[in-house]
Design a protein around this motif. Structure first.
Motif, PDB file in Angstrom:
ATOM      1  N   THR A 237      33.136  27.056  32.797  1.00 24.57           N
ATOM      2  CA  THR A 237      32.398  28.142  32.149  1.00 24.57           C
ATOM      3  C   THR A 237      31.286  28.676  33.047  1.00 24.57           C
ATOM      4  O   THR A 237      30.758  29.755  32.789  1.00 24.57           O
ATOM      5  CB  THR A 237      31.789  27.671  30.817  1.00 24.57           C
ATOM      6  N   GLY A 238      30.936  27.929  34.092  1.00 24.09           N
ATOM      7  CA  GLY A 238      29.933  28.394  35.043  1.00 24.09           C
ATOM      8  C   GLY A 238      30.504  28.693  36.413  1.00 24.09           C
ATOM      9  O   GLY A 238      29.756  28.896  37.369  1.00 24.09           O
ATOM     10  N   ILE A 239      31.850  28.694  36.514  1.00 25.66           N
ATOM     11  CA  ILE A 239      32.523  29.002  37.781  1.00 25.66           C
ATOM     12  C   ILE A 239      33.159  30.376  37.656  1.00 25.66           C
ATOM     13  O   ILE A 239      34.094  30.569  36.875  1.00 25.66           O
ATOM     14  CB  ILE A 239      33.586  27.941  38.106  1.00 25.66           C
ATOM     15  N   ASN A 240      32.652  31.333  38.387  1.00 29.65           N
ATOM     16  CA  ASN A 240      33.234  32.671  38.374  1.00 29.65           C
ATOM     17  C   ASN A 240      34.592  32.639  39.077  1.00 29.65           C
ATOM     18  O   ASN A 240      34.706  32.163  40.205  1.00 29.65           O
ATOM     19  CB  ASN A 240      32.303  33.654  39.086  1.00 29.65           C
ATOM     20  N   MET A 241      35.631  33.122  38.395  1.00 32.11           N
ATOM     21  CA  MET A 241      36.961  33.187  38.995  1.00 32.11           C
ATOM     22  C   MET A 241      37.448  34.633  38.976  1.00 32.11           C
ATOM     23  O   MET A 241      37.373  35.306  37.951  1.00 32.11           O
ATOM     24  CB  MET A 241      37.955  32.299  38.238  1.00 32.11           C
ATOM     25  N   THR A 242      37.922  35.080  40.120  1.00 29.85           N
ATOM     26  CA  THR A 242      38.498  36.417  40.226  1.00 29.85           C
ATOM     27  C   THR A 242      39.850  36.331  40.911  1.00 29.85           C
ATOM     28  O   THR A 242      40.081  35.450  41.753  1.00 29.85           O
ATOM     29  CB  THR A 242      37.589  37.365  41.025  1.00 29.85           C
ATOM     30  N   ILE A 243      40.750  37.231  40.540  1.00 22.17           N
ATOM     31  CA  ILE A 243      42.035  37.382  41.220  1.00 22.17           C
ATOM     32  C   ILE A 243      42.073  38.794  41.798  1.00 22.17           C
ATOM     33  O   ILE A 243      42.061  39.777  41.059  1.00 22.17           O
ATOM     34  CB  ILE A 243      43.215  37.166  40.263  1.00 22.17           C
ATOM     35  N   ASN A 244      42.039  38.890  43.106  1.00 19.63           N
ATOM     36  CA  ASN A 244      41.987  40.183  43.802  1.00 19.63           C
ATOM     37  C   ASN A 244      40.765  40.978  43.364  1.00 19.63           C
ATOM     38  O   ASN A 244      40.819  42.200  43.248  1.00 19.63           O
ATOM     39  CB  ASN A 244      43.263  40.982  43.550  1.00 19.63           C
ATOM     40  N   GLY A 245      39.636  40.287  43.125  1.00 16.58           N
ATOM     41  CA  GLY A 245      38.400  40.952  42.722  1.00 16.58           C
ATOM     42  C   GLY A 245      38.308  41.254  41.245  1.00 16.58           C
ATOM     43  O   GLY A 245      37.271  41.729  40.775  1.00 16.58           O
ATOM     44  N   VAL A 246      39.370  40.999  40.468  1.00 14.90           N
ATOM     45  CA  VAL A 246      39.385  41.266  39.028  1.00 14.90           C
ATOM     46  C   VAL A 246      38.979  39.991  38.297  1.00 14.90           C
ATOM     47  O   VAL A 246      39.540  38.919  38.550  1.00 14.90           O
ATOM     48  CB  VAL A 246      40.787  41.720  38.569  1.00 14.90           C
ATOM     49  N   PRO A 247      38.015  40.066  37.370  1.00 11.05           N
ATOM     50  CA  PRO A 247      37.549  38.857  36.683  1.00 11.05           C
ATOM     51  C   PRO A 247      38.657  38.180  35.893  1.00 11.05           C
ATOM     52  O   PRO A 247      39.488  38.826  35.258  1.00 11.05           O
ATOM     53  CB  PRO A 247      36.453  39.382  35.740  1.00 11.05           C
ATOM     54  N   LEU A 248      38.642  36.836  35.929  1.00  9.26           N
ATOM     55  CA  LEU A 248      39.593  36.037  35.176  1.00  9.26           C
ATOM     56  C   LEU A 248      38.928  35.321  34.000  1.00  9.26           C
ATOM     57  O   LEU A 248      39.570  35.055  32.994  1.00  9.26           O
ATOM     58  CB  LEU A 248      40.261  35.007  36.094  1.00  9.26           C
ATOM     59  N   ASN A 249      37.634  35.016  34.105  1.00  9.40           N
ATOM     60  CA  ASN A 249      36.951  34.267  33.046  1.00  9.40           C
ATOM     61  C   ASN A 249      37.025  34.998  31.713  1.00  9.40           C
ATOM     62  O   ASN A 249      36.877  36.211  31.645  1.00  9.40           O
ATOM     63  CB  ASN A 249      35.473  34.057  33.396  1.00  9.40           C
TER      64      ASN A 249
END
Length: 827
Positions: A172-184
């Motif tokens: 919940t405190g780890i920002n995840m993106t796929i190709n710059g698009v947010p996943l969280n």
């Protein structure tokens, strides 16, 4: 843990890596004039790995043995792509670029990535790194050997629901993106990778940033960020299949294909996957399917790519964990669980029979069912010699439910009338319900990059606008006494809308040949509304707005060739999660945003070739210090709401501080060793625990004290020893240690996860026959020493009959010795 510290110290003294072999250096020039090209990007297997100096030179200090793809991109020039064979001896390359191209995909990747100029702690993993670790387990398990990482699996075997913590910070405190698009998830802030099974098979590179890192789209990076890229362009046609079978009836099958570059402009890539497992925990099965498809157009200065990927999962609900008596066999403690109503007598009998593989649920369709569809449209456009633009539109569609059997529930809680039969009034019923989520996440991102030919100043202006809408509702699909209920009786409904937009400006400036500075300013604004009632029939209407300003500053100093000092200061801010609003009493929106100041500083040493320790071809060492100071961090204090749900409270002061040591070296291409060791101190200051008396009245501790933050081990290490006894055969030992963790913030020895050490063994054998590109056989033997350990859990407590606090711990046991065997074919 003493043993693990000694092991870590010894391994760090050797400083090795399983993937580091021989150095590669060279020059990048204009093919027409021979002029050096400073600031060109060097990508190894899709991962940005170096940039050319003012003289157009570059160095890759450690390239793994085996075949790799080397890509060089520079604005205004055609990308250069060639195969590179890793070897022990140093290699020197002379690379000449043809004018007229665009740095394909680079505008989309560079904007969110850290490099040696940004004074940030990070780890890059390319396609080859991921492939050798990928046997079908979830993505966190592929990152297990990176610094400060702890992973866990609900079902115990790394398939299904898994989780990752970095520096003690949950996903919940780890920002995840796929190709710059947010996943969280916009409401819970979590990233549920179970919804994207076998994603790793389509990833070209991952960068793990620790700390606040660089500005990202989406949720705050409150401890780390994972930047995932699937934007690899493979110019040659290919077809591949990976097939894995292992313990607990685990299967992974996939097929991947690509057309290569068609007509000099078009590419199509795809993948179909299925992963299934019975799980280590009984009734912990999972059945997951996914696909990935991309279609791209590549022009002289333009890249346009449409990407869609999807995952569908059905997992038995193993998330309740295993009661402590199932782990310890303590019958007296088991009786306490029975007396307090935590377990029935029948449950207790199963605990004794099933032991640590016990599952709380017995209903045959106690399952979680969810599907997530992702659609992305990416544009990378060259704008003259010094500028490029990356932009993307995206839509994520998510929907699904989890189904549960509920025993002896009040009818009125489900909007049902009591049943009157003669003189008997029936107020309770056994029933089955489904709790649904139905959501859309959509928006756009952009990054305008300035990368001039001289390379001293590089800058990015970027941002995003995103909106998330989510319907939460519940249905009764069966009841023993249906009363006035209808088919799919809906008993609660609420909808949420969250709008999140941010803008940032980032620049690096090489002030002097030995001094570089870095600046990053971000503004983020959030609006969040909820309307309706929750499953407990409480009104959860919420209105919240936030405006955050997050500055970041850093500097790097080059001491000598291959030696660098760096330091940075960054601010991160994060809004409360959904449960911080919905679990509180009606109208209570007192949860405040969290504020983090992150100081990082370190030393990097890279020696491309040395005989200091014998036949060593490459050596790299990094020491990183961090101090993360929190204000108003939301933590559990033991406070409960009126239905017994734990609440989080803002702690005025808390911090995480420590040092991360990483090193690697290799003795030609026959033997290599890598190590990472994290030593940290994680504390809440002036913590005031809340307990309850025999009448369930809350009692707040009169005096505050300093206590350890839950789920935050003080020592984490990972070590990989890899060798190649014969050509094509690579063997590796992977050793992981995690020190004691506490289940809550009380620092009670009765509420802890014991330290553990785990040893894994990996073997891969590759042959290249004439009739196909490659055949690879793989074996992963997990937990070689057959340790009986747990990696996660939770706790709660009540006052007993004598007024003394009773503690109830639930754990997630991890699998004992187990294996995964794979066969990979490439055509």
């Amino acid at each position: 843990m003493k043993n693990s510290l000694l092991t870590g110290a010894a391994l760090l003294a050797l400083s090795g890596t399983a993937w580091a072999q021989g150095p590669v250096s060279g020059t990048v020039t204009d093919a027409r004039t021979g002029t050096p090209l400073p600031g060109a990007t060097i990508l190894l297997d899709g991962t940005p790995s170096a940039a050319t100096t003012a003289a157009g030179t570059f160095t890759l200090p450690a390239v793994p043995a085996g075949l790799h793809e080397l890509r060089v991109t520079y604005l205004g020039y055609e990308a250069l792509v060639q195969n590179l064979q890793g070897q022990a001896a140093e290699q020197r390359l002379a690379l000449a670029l043809q004018p007229g191209g665009v740095a394909i995909g680079e505008a989309l990747v560079t904007a969110s990535r850290a490099n040696d100029r940004t004074a940030t702690a990070y780890t890059n993993l390319g396609r080859q790194d991921l492939q050798k670790r990928n046997f079908g387990q979830d993505l966190p398990y592929l990152l297990d050997q990176t610094p400060s990482v702890v992973v866990t699996s609900d079902a115990g075997a790394g398939v299904g629901y898994t989780d990752i913590r970095i520096r003690g910070t949950s996903n919940t405190g780890i920002n995840m993106t796929i190709n710059g698009v947010p996943l969280n998830d916009a409401e819970s802030h979590g990233s549920f990778l179970v919804n994207l099974p076998d994603l790793a098979s389509s990833i070209s590179s991952i960068q793990v940033q620790r700390g606040v890192g660089t500005s990202q789209n989406g949720g705050a990076a409150f401890g780390a960020s994972l930047n995932i890229s699937t934007l690899d362009n493979r110019r040659e046609a290919y077809a591949e299949t990976q097939n894995t079978f292992g313990s607990f009836n685990t299967w992974r099958n996939n097929v991947s294909f690509g057309t290569g570059l068609l007509g000099g402009h078009f590419t199509v890539d795809g993948r179909l996957s299925r992963i299934a497992s019975d799980g280590y925990v009984k009734r912990g099965a999972s059945d997951m399917k996914s696909y990935y498809l991309s279609a791209g157009y590549q022009g002289k200065s333009t890249l346009l790519k449409f990407i869609t990927f999807s995952g569908r999962e059905k997992t038995y609900q193993a998330w309740n964990g295993v009661p402590e008596p199932a782990i310890t066999g303590d019958r007296a403690l088991l009786q306490q669980y029975i007396d307090n109503g935590e377990l029935s007598t029948a449950d207790a009998e199963r605990v004794l029979r099933e032991g640590r593989r016990y599952s709380y649920y017995t209903y045959d369709n106690q399952t979680d069912n969810y599907q997530q569809n992702h659609y992305q449209l990416h544009l990378s456009q060259g704008l003259g010699e010094d500028w490029n633009l990356g932009a993307a539109l995206h839509l994520t569609r998510g929907f699904g439910y989890y189904e549960s059997y509920r025993a002896n529930r009040k009818l009125v809680d489900y909007g049902l009338q009591n049943v009157v039969l003669g003189d008997t009034t029936i107020k309770r019923s056994n029933l089955v319900d489904r709790k649904w989520l139905d959501n859309y996440f959509y928006g756009g991102t952009f990054a305008l990059n300035y990368q001039p030919r001289e390379g001293k100043l590089q800058a990015t202006l970027g941002g995003a606008w995103n909106r998330f809408t989510n319907d939460h509702y519940g249905e009764v699909i069966w009841a023993q006494y249906a009363s006035n209920g209808s088919i799919r009786q809906r008993y609660y409904f609420n909808d949420a809308v969250k709008t999140d937009y941010n803008a940032y400006a980032r620049a690096t400036w090489q002030v002097l040949p030995i001094l570089g500075v870095y600046g990053d300013l971000q503004v983020r604004r959030i609006r969040y509304t909820i309307d309706g009632v929750e499953d407990d029939q409480n009104d959860v209407t919420t209105r919240a707005k936030y405006l955050f300003f997050n500055p970041k500053l850093g500097a790097t100093v080059t001491l000598a060739a291959g030696q660098q000092l760096y330091a940075s200061y960054a601010v991160g801010q994060r809004e409360p999660v959904r449960s911080d609003f919905t679990d509180r009493p009606v109208g209570d929106q007192s949860a405040k945003a969290e504020y983090l100041q992150d100081v990082e500083g370190g030393y990097r040493l890279t020696l491309p070739a040395t005989s200091l320790f014998g036949p060593v071809t490459a050596l790299r060492f990094e020491a990183n210090y961090f101090y993360m100071k929190y204000r108003d961090q939301l933590v559990a204090t033991g406070q409960l709401n009126d239905v017994g749900t734990a609440l989080r409270t803002n702690a005025p002061r808390s911090y995480r501080t420590g040092v991360e040591l990483t090193g690697f070296a290799s003795a030609n291409d026959k033997l290599s060793l890598s190590s990472t060791l994290t030593l940290s101190r994680n504390r809440i200051q002036d913590f005031r625990e809340v307990t309850y008396d025999a009448n369930y009245n809350p009692i707040t501790a009169a005096e505050g004290r300093t206590t350890t933050i839950s789920y935050s081990p003080s020592v984490v290490s990972a070590h990989t020893l890899e060798g190649q006894p014969v050509r094509g055969l690579r063997l590796a030992l992977l050793y992981k240690t995690v020190s004691r963790q506490y289940l809550d913030n009380s620092t009670s020895e009765d509420r802890r996860i014991k330290p553990y050490q785990v040893l894994d063994f990996r073997a891969r054998y590759t042959v290249r026959p004439q009739f196909m590109k490659e055949i690879e056989l793989g074996l992963l033997l997990n937990n070689v020493l057959n340790r009986r350990y747990v990696a996660n859990g939770y706790t709660y407590g009540y006052p007993g009959p004598d007024g003394q606090q009773q503690t109830f711990n639930w754990y997630f046991p991890q699998a004992t010795r187990n294996f995964l065997a794979s066969v990979g074919l490439k055509f």
